[in-house]
Motif scaffolding. Structure first.
Motif, mmCIF file in Angstrom:
data_model
loop_
_atom_site.group_PDB
_atom_site.id
_atom_site.type_symbol
_atom_site.label_atom_id
_atom_site.label_comp_id
_atom_site.label_asym_id
_atom_site.label_seq_id
_atom_site.Cartn_x
_atom_site.Cartn_y
_atom_site.Cartn_z
ATOM 1 N N LYS A 1 72.386 30.774 11.070
ATOM 2 C CA LYS A 1 71.247 30.629 11.965
ATOM 3 C C LYS A 1 71.732 30.496 13.405
ATOM 4 N N TYR A 2 73.051 30.291 13.589
ATOM 5 C CA TYR A 2 73.595 29.997 14.901
ATOM 6 C C TYR A 2 74.643 31.021 15.298
ATOM 7 N N HIS A 3 74.898 31.099 16.572
ATOM 8 C CA HIS A 3 75.948 31.942 17.116
ATOM 9 C C HIS A 3 77.029 31.048 17.696
ATOM 10 N N SER A 4 78.075 31.632 18.245
ATOM 11 C CA SER A 4 79.235 30.874 18.726
ATOM 12 C C SER A 4 78.852 29.703 19.619
ATOM 13 N N ASN A 5 78.060 29.917 20.631
ATOM 14 C CA ASN A 5 77.701 28.841 21.556
ATOM 15 C C ASN A 5 76.952 27.727 20.836
ATOM 16 N N ASP A 6 76.088 28.107 19.903
ATOM 17 C CA ASP A 6 75.358 27.099 19.136
ATOM 18 C C ASP A 6 76.317 26.306 18.246
ATOM 19 N N ILE A 7 77.271 26.995 17.666
ATOM 20 C CA ILE A 7 78.239 26.316 16.799
ATOM 21 C C ILE A 7 79.092 25.359 17.629
ATOM 22 N N ILE A 8 79.516 25.812 18.798
ATOM 23 C CA ILE A 8 80.305 24.946 19.683
ATOM 24 C C ILE A 8 79.490 23.712 20.068
ATOM 25 N N ALA A 9 78.238 23.929 20.436
ATOM 26 C CA ALA A 9 77.374 22.812 20.806
ATOM 27 C C ALA A 9 77.186 21.861 19.624
ATOM 28 N N THR A 10 77.047 22.411 18.434
ATOM 29 C CA THR A 10 76.884 21.588 17.233
ATOM 30 C C THR A 10 78.132 20.763 16.971
ATOM 31 N N ILE A 11 79.298 21.372 17.090
ATOM 32 C CA ILE A 11 80.555 20.656 16.863
ATOM 33 C C ILE A 11 80.752 19.582 17.938
ATOM 34 N N GLU A 12 80.388 19.892 19.175
ATOM 35 C CA GLU A 12 80.495 18.893 20.244
ATOM 36 C C GLU A 12 79.578 17.702 19.956
ATOM 37 N N ALA A 13 78.362 17.985 19.474
ATOM 38 C CA ALA A 13 77.429 16.906 19.125
ATOM 39 C C ALA A 13 77.984 16.088 17.964
ATOM 40 N N LEU A 14 78.582 16.774 17.016
ATOM 41 C CA LEU A 14 79.175 16.090 15.869
ATOM 42 C C LEU A 14 80.353 15.223 16.300
ATOM 43 N N GLU A 15 81.136 15.731 17.231
ATOM 44 C CA GLU A 15 82.267 14.958 17.758
ATOM 45 C C GLU A 15 81.753 13.672 18.430
ATOM 46 N N LYS A 16 80.632 13.781 19.135
ATOM 47 C CA LYS A 16 80.031 12.594 19.748
ATOM 48 C C LYS A 16 79.593 11.598 18.680
ATOM 49 N N LYS A 17 79.029 12.105 17.566
ATOM 50 C CA LYS A 17 78.629 11.218 16.473
ATOM 51 C C LYS A 17 79.845 10.517 15.884
ATOM 52 N N PHE A 18 80.931 11.262 15.707
ATOM 53 C CA PHE A 18 82.154 10.664 15.168
ATOM 54 C C PHE A 18 82.695 9.595 16.119
ATOM 55 N N THR A 19 82.653 9.891 17.411
ATOM 56 C CA THR A 19 83.126 8.921 18.407
ATOM 57 C C THR A 19 82.249 7.675 18.381
ATOM 58 N N GLN A 20 80.941 7.880 18.256
ATOM 59 C CA GLN A 20 80.022 6.744 18.155
ATOM 60 C C GLN A 20 80.313 5.944 16.889
ATOM 61 N N LYS A 21 80.566 6.633 15.779
ATOM 62 C CA LYS A 21 80.896 5.965 14.518
ATOM 63 C C LYS A 21 82.190 5.162 14.674
ATOM 64 N N LYS A 22 83.168 5.735 15.373
ATOM 65 C CA LYS A 22 84.430 5.034 15.604
ATOM 66 C C LYS A 22 84.183 3.774 16.425
ATOM 67 N N ASN A 23 83.391 3.896 17.474
ATOM 68 C CA ASN A 23 83.079 2.730 18.313
ATOM 69 C C ASN A 23 82.367 1.644 17.497
ATOM 70 N N GLU A 24 81.431 2.063 16.626
ATOM 71 C CA GLU A 24 80.729 1.103 15.778
ATOM 72 C C GLU A 24 81.705 0.408 14.830
ATOM 73 N N LEU A 25 82.605 1.187 14.222
ATOM 74 C CA LEU A 25 83.609 0.609 13.323
ATOM 75 C C LEU A 25 84.486 -0.395 14.061
ATOM 76 N N GLU A 26 84.927 -0.027 15.263
ATOM 77 C CA GLU A 26 85.792 -0.916 16.033
ATOM 78 C C GLU A 26 85.058 -2.186 16.460
ATOM 79 N N GLN A 27 83.780 -2.063 16.822
ATOM 80 C CA GLN A 27 82.996 -3.241 17.193
ATOM 81 C C GLN A 27 82.799 -4.140 15.985
ATOM 82 N N GLU A 28 82.495 -3.525 14.850
ATOM 83 C CA GLU A 28 82.322 -4.292 13.616
ATOM 84 C C GLU A 28 83.623 -5.011 13.249
ATOM 85 N N GLU A 29 84.747 -4.329 13.395
ATOM 86 C CA GLU A 29 86.054 -4.933 13.114
ATOM 87 C C GLU A 29 86.315 -6.088 14.079
ATOM 88 N N PHE A 30 86.004 -5.886 15.334
ATOM 89 C CA PHE A 30 86.186 -6.946 16.335
ATOM 90 C C PHE A 30 85.361 -8.175 15.968
#
Length: 187
Positions: A92-121
């Protein structure tokens, strides 16, 4: 004694539990770091050879990222249309859409990492507060025990002195009585 031993045991058990919690955190952190790294590598590959990629390569990259998203975030991306037997994959997507999707996913992973680190703290902070509380209770129990032992020793010394005085008084009384008996006989 028993109170101090109990506190020592509580501290030991709490430390063991905390070490287990920290090990789980380290595993989760490694998973998230791996997911972020996978996104970064996928983005780099997609951006550097954007014009050279065909739809199938893009879909394969998306499938790999989807597997990572499922294992780390517990969600599916639902980006690839289902393949029917004998039919080719369609996106359903083309290269730019896939890149945007992966970038959004990377942000989710970073947010998840921050949540994990805060929870650990927060978890570690709570653990340290409990350990400090146990240590303070143990210190006060040890101080109280020491004071009681010191008081008991002082009382033993006083008792020894009192018994010595009593023995001396009895001996002096007996000596006085003997003298009195001798005087009474002579007179």
């Amino acid at each position: 004694g028993k109170e101090i031993d109990g506190l020592t045991e509580k501290m030991k058990k709490a430390k063991e539990v905390r070490e287990g919690e920290h090990a789980v955190f380290l595993e989760n952190q490694a998973d998230v770091d791996g997911a972020i790294s996978a996104c970064e590598r996928a983005l780099e590959a997609l951006k550097s050879s954007k014009g050279d990629l065909g739809g199938k390569v893009e879909l394969e990259a998306l499938a790999q990222i989807q597997a990572v998203a499922h294992s780390v975030l517990g969600t599916d991306l639902q980006l690839v249309a289902g393949k029917q037997p004998g039919k080719a994959y369609e996106s359903k997507y083309h290269s730019n859409d896939i890149i945007a999707t992966i970038e959004a996913l990377e942000k989710k992973f970073t947010q998840k990492k921050n949540e994990l680190e805060q929870e650990e703290f927060d978890t570690n902070s709570d653990f340290e507060k409990r350990q400090l509380n146990f240590a303070n209770e143990k210190k006060f129990a040890e101080k109280e025990k020491m004071e009681k032992e010191t008081l008991a020793e002082e009382k033993r010394e006083e008792k020894g002195v009192a018994e010595g005085d009593r023995t001396q008084e009895i001996n002096e009384k007996n000596a006085d009585q003997s003298f009195l008996d001798v005087l009474t006989e002579e007179c």
